[in-house]
Design a protein around this motif. Structure first.
Motif, PDB file in Angstrom:
ATOM      1  N   SER A   1       3.145  13.224 -12.762  1.00  0.00           N
ATOM      2  CA  SER A   1       4.237  14.532 -11.801  1.00  0.00           C
ATOM      3  C   SER A   1       3.907  13.912 -10.231  1.00  0.00           C
ATOM      4  N   GLY A   2       3.195  14.506  -9.430  1.00  0.00           N
ATOM      5  CA  GLY A   2       2.303  14.900  -8.221  1.00  0.00           C
ATOM      6  C   GLY A   2       1.435  13.622  -7.582  1.00  0.00           C
ATOM      7  N   ALA A   3       0.508  13.380  -8.662  1.00  0.00           N
ATOM      8  CA  ALA A   3      -0.510  12.766  -8.674  1.00  0.00           C
ATOM      9  C   ALA A   3       0.310  10.765  -8.968  1.00  0.00           C
ATOM     10  N   TYR A   4       0.770  11.058  -9.822  1.00  0.00           N
ATOM     11  CA  TYR A   4       1.446   9.550 -10.464  1.00  0.00           C
ATOM     12  C   TYR A   4       1.502   8.276  -9.457  1.00  0.00           C
ATOM     13  N   GLN A   5       1.729   8.789  -7.789  1.00  0.00           N
ATOM     14  CA  GLN A   5       1.859   7.276  -6.721  1.00  0.00           C
ATOM     15  C   GLN A   5       0.336   6.576  -6.960  1.00  0.00           C
ATOM     16  N   VAL A   6      -0.373   8.052  -6.500  1.00  0.00           N
ATOM     17  CA  VAL A   6      -1.514   7.508  -6.029  1.00  0.00           C
ATOM     18  C   VAL A   6      -2.535   6.668  -7.439  1.00  0.00           C
ATOM     19  N   ARG A   7      -2.255   7.639  -8.588  1.00  0.00           N
ATOM     20  CA  ARG A   7      -2.994   6.699  -9.826  1.00  0.00           C
ATOM     21  C   ARG A   7      -2.407   5.133  -9.779  1.00  0.00           C
ATOM     22  N   MET A   8      -1.449   4.950  -9.777  1.00  0.00           N
ATOM     23  CA  MET A   8      -0.182   3.813  -9.711  1.00  0.00           C
ATOM     24  C   MET A   8      -1.161   3.345  -8.716  1.00  0.00           C
ATOM     25  N   ALA A   9      -0.849   3.796  -7.774  1.00  0.00           N
ATOM     26  CA  ALA A   9      -1.788   2.564  -6.312  1.00  0.00           C
ATOM     27  C   ALA A   9      -3.533   2.590  -6.184  1.00  0.00           C
ATOM     28  N   ILE A  10      -4.251   3.546  -6.726  1.00  0.00           N
ATOM     29  CA  ILE A  10      -5.375   3.042  -7.439  1.00  0.00           C
ATOM     30  C   ILE A  10      -5.860   2.164  -8.264  1.00  0.00           C
ATOM     31  N   ARG A  11      -4.513   1.903  -9.317  1.00  0.00           N
ATOM     32  CA  ARG A  11      -4.885   1.046 -10.489  1.00  0.00           C
ATOM     33  C   ARG A  11      -4.844  -0.514 -10.293  1.00  0.00           C
ATOM     34  N   HIS A  12      -3.751  -0.324  -8.857  1.00  0.00           N
ATOM     35  CA  HIS A  12      -3.325  -1.752  -8.763  1.00  0.00           C
ATOM     36  C   HIS A  12      -4.081  -2.505  -7.847  1.00  0.00           C
ATOM     37  N   ILE A  13      -4.797  -2.030  -6.555  1.00  0.00           N
ATOM     38  CA  ILE A  13      -5.597  -1.951  -5.846  1.00  0.00           C
ATOM     39  C   ILE A  13      -6.593  -2.641  -6.612  1.00  0.00           C
ATOM     40  N   GLY A  14      -7.204  -1.776  -7.803  1.00  0.00           N
ATOM     41  CA  GLY A  14      -8.434  -2.283  -8.275  1.00  0.00           C
ATOM     42  C   GLY A  14      -8.463  -3.236  -9.310  1.00  0.00           C
TER      43      GLY A  14
ATOM     44  N   GLY B   1      -3.128 -12.811  -5.837  1.00  0.00           N
ATOM     45  CA  GLY B   1      -2.145 -14.010  -5.160  1.00  0.00           C
ATOM     46  C   GLY B   1      -0.851 -13.307  -4.983  1.00  0.00           C
ATOM     47  N   LEU B   2      -0.668 -14.094  -3.525  1.00  0.00           N
ATOM     48  CA  LEU B   2       1.037 -13.116  -3.075  1.00  0.00           C
ATOM     49  C   LEU B   2       1.986 -13.736  -3.266  1.00  0.00           C
ATOM     50  N   GLY B   3       2.491 -12.588  -4.255  1.00  0.00           N
ATOM     51  CA  GLY B   3       3.980 -12.741  -4.683  1.00  0.00           C
ATOM     52  C   GLY B   3       4.064 -11.949  -6.336  1.00  0.00           C
ATOM     53  N   LYS B   4       2.654 -12.411  -6.608  1.00  0.00           N
ATOM     54  CA  LYS B   4       1.793 -12.147  -7.869  1.00  0.00           C
ATOM     55  C   LYS B   4       1.727 -10.672  -8.556  1.00  0.00           C
ATOM     56  N   GLY B   5       2.169 -10.016  -7.726  1.00  0.00           N
ATOM     57  CA  GLY B   5       1.128  -8.302  -8.164  1.00  0.00           C
ATOM     58  C   GLY B   5       2.301  -7.953  -8.963  1.00  0.00           C
ATOM     59  N   LYS B   6       1.466  -6.590  -9.572  1.00  0.00           N
ATOM     60  CA  LYS B   6       3.220  -5.389 -10.374  1.00  0.00           C
ATOM     61  C   LYS B   6       2.857  -4.734  -9.654  1.00  0.00           C
ATOM     62  N   ALA B   7       1.959  -4.437  -8.376  1.00  0.00           N
ATOM     63  CA  ALA B   7       2.466  -3.065  -8.304  1.00  0.00           C
ATOM     64  C   ALA B   7       3.350  -2.413  -7.415  1.00  0.00           C
ATOM     65  N   THR B   8       4.291  -4.231  -6.852  1.00  0.00           N
ATOM     66  CA  THR B   8       5.831  -3.893  -6.129  1.00  0.00           C
ATOM     67  C   THR B   8       6.722  -3.396  -6.893  1.00  0.00           C
ATOM     68  N   PHE B   9       6.986  -3.176  -8.699  1.00  0.00           N
ATOM     69  CA  PHE B   9       6.999  -2.607  -9.599  1.00  0.00           C
ATOM     70  C   PHE B   9       6.930  -0.900 -10.475  1.00  0.00           C
ATOM     71  N   MET B  10       5.713  -1.116 -10.179  1.00  0.00           N
ATOM     72  CA  MET B  10       4.778  -0.463 -10.817  1.00  0.00           C
ATOM     73  C   MET B  10       4.380   1.052  -9.578  1.00  0.00           C
ATOM     74  N   VAL B  11       4.803   0.634  -8.052  1.00  0.00           N
ATOM     75  CA  VAL B  11       4.524   2.286  -7.440  1.00  0.00           C
ATOM     76  C   VAL B  11       5.396   2.159  -6.927  1.00  0.00           C
ATOM     77  N   PRO B  12       5.914   3.499  -6.673  1.00  0.00           N
ATOM     78  CA  PRO B  12       6.425   4.469  -5.810  1.00  0.00           C
ATOM     79  C   PRO B  12       5.921   4.174  -4.573  1.00  0.00           C
ATOM     80  N   GLU B  13       8.178   4.304  -3.706  1.00  0.00           N
ATOM     81  CA  GLU B  13       7.757   3.769  -2.455  1.00  0.00           C
ATOM     82  C   GLU B  13       6.307   2.789  -1.466  1.00  0.00           C
ATOM     83  N   VAL B  14       6.656   1.513  -2.050  1.00  0.00           N
ATOM     84  CA  VAL B  14       5.310   1.047  -2.216  1.00  0.00           C
ATOM     85  C   VAL B  14       5.435  -0.300  -0.698  1.00  0.00           C
ATOM     86  N   GLU B  15       7.217  -0.203  -0.321  1.00  0.00           N
ATOM     87  CA  GLU B  15       7.726  -0.546   0.809  1.00  0.00           C
ATOM     88  C   GLU B  15       6.558  -0.536   1.608  1.00  0.00           C
ATOM     89  N   THR B  16       6.651   1.356   1.756  1.00  0.00           N
ATOM     90  CA  THR B  16       6.213   2.029   3.046  1.00  0.00           C
ATOM     91  C   THR B  16       4.995   3.052   2.788  1.00  0.00           C
TER      92      THR B  16
END
Length: 376
Positions: free
Chosen positions: A231-244, A252-267
């Protein structure tokens, strides 16, 4: 009416602070590169084009503002402040916002959406800098009251949206300007200690009944992430996972999965994309560029020609500092999640233009600053 002593001297063109201009453009370029990859992945070309147009417009605004003598803001800042207050009131009446948070912070002007709270940051700094300078010249109860009123009004209007994250930026800018105004440090420590002591009591008696549910959830998930993983920690958990996942040099540019997996990823979570696609090296370069920007602002504030210039630069530097620290901090799990964008990187036309406006003011102060000994 106050008389304004204009800055005079040799051609200002050779005094342009290319150091800070190139620095922010490099940060902006990194943001555009990341957003281009996300736009291609999501097949939303407007995501990149809107940011590119906003960046070009922002650079044009920066050039115009830095040519203007920053002392003219003592006059120009008055109508700008009241226009901003009018827009903040209009947002409460006819604004639009995010359904998930209930925040109403945008005005629709045809095909464009404008966020007045972004412009309000600069307007508040100009007004506060004016009154702080007056207080430096001689304390007056009238100026103290006007300082508090001109600061409290935009903060109150932003809180009514409600946008607590942006309101925190306003408060932080004011506190940083207050810090350099010469106030005795013991008062700051007394105030800070009082807040820490009173906060637990306020939390259980008032804040839990006043704050929106999404904000309470974010605070609770920060304090106890394991209990709010989905719930509340999901966005942070996904962000940490993809940074790692980016490891040293990124996927590589344009090859990451964070674009689809992390909420509010553009901002809010754009740093997760930087970490994943550019890796530790890219993240360090971005952090270093922000560090250089902040240090340069401190240098300009130190050698500003007058107190008004010093307060302007400190207030605007505080804006960049809060956004940078909060955005990076919340994406690596050391600060609570808020809707704070990363300057010049996160998607958002209003944010980019206002950030360049702020840089234009800082460069205007730098172009007219005192030359320290041994500087050519």
């Amino acid at each position: 009416m106050y008389a304004i002593e204009k800055n005079k001297g040799p051609s200002l063109v050779k005094n342009i602070d290319w150091f800070i201009i190139i620095n922010v453009i490099l940060i902006n370029v990194i943001g555009l590169i990341v957003l281009k990859g996300m736009a291609d992945q999501k097949e939303i070309p407007n995501l990149f084009m809107k940011q590119l147009i906003a960046s070009i417009l922002g650079i044009a605004v920066m050039i115009i503002v830095m040519i203007i003598d920053y002392k003219d803001l003592k006059i120009l800042g008055i109508p700008a402040y009241f226009i901003t207050v009018f827009l903040l009131v209009a947002v409460l009446l006819v604004g639009v916002g995010r359904e998930e948070t209930g925040t109403r912070g945008w005005l629709m002007l045809g095909p464009l959406s404008v966020q007045p709270s972004e412009l309000g940051k600069v307007a508040m700094v100009i007004a506060a800098a004016f009154y702080f300078e007056r207080l430096q010249q001689g304390r007056s109860l009238k100026h103290v009251l006007l300082l508090l009123a001109s600061t409290a009004l935009p903060i109150g209007l932003v809180l009514l949206q409600p946008d607590f994250g942006t309101a925190m930026v306003y408060v932080f800018m004011f506190l940083c300007m207050l810090f350099v105004s010469g106030i005795k440090y013991r008062y700051i420590f007394i105030f800070g200690g009082s807040v820490l002591l009173v906060f637990p009591l306020l939390w259980f008696t008032v804040l839990v009944n006043v704050l929106p549910n999404h904000m309470i959830t974010r605070i609770q998930s920060f304090l106890n992430p394991s209990a709010h993983e989905n719930s509340g920690a999901y966005q942070v958990r996904m962000a940490i996972r993809h940074i790692g996942r980016g490891q040293l040099t990124g996927v590589g540019l344009g090859k990451g999965k964070a674009t689809f997996m992390v909420p509010e990823v553009e901002t809010d979570s754009i740093f997760a994309v930087v970490g994943e696609e550019m890796g530790f090296v890219g993240a360090v370069v971005l952090v270093a560029l922000f560090a250089v920007l902040l240090l340069r602002c401190l240098y300009i504030a130190r050698f500003a020609k007058d107190k008004f210039g010093t307060f302007l630069v400190i207030g605007l530097m505080a804006m960049f500092l809060f956004h940078f620290v909060e955005n990076v901090g919340m994406n690596i799990g050391i600060l609570p999640m808020t809707g704070i964008p990363l300057p010049f990187v996160s998607s958002g036309g209003s944010s980019v233009v206002v950030n360049y406006l702020a840089v234009g003011i800082i460069v205007s102060v730098s172009m007219r600053r005192q030359k320290p000994m041994f500087e050519a």
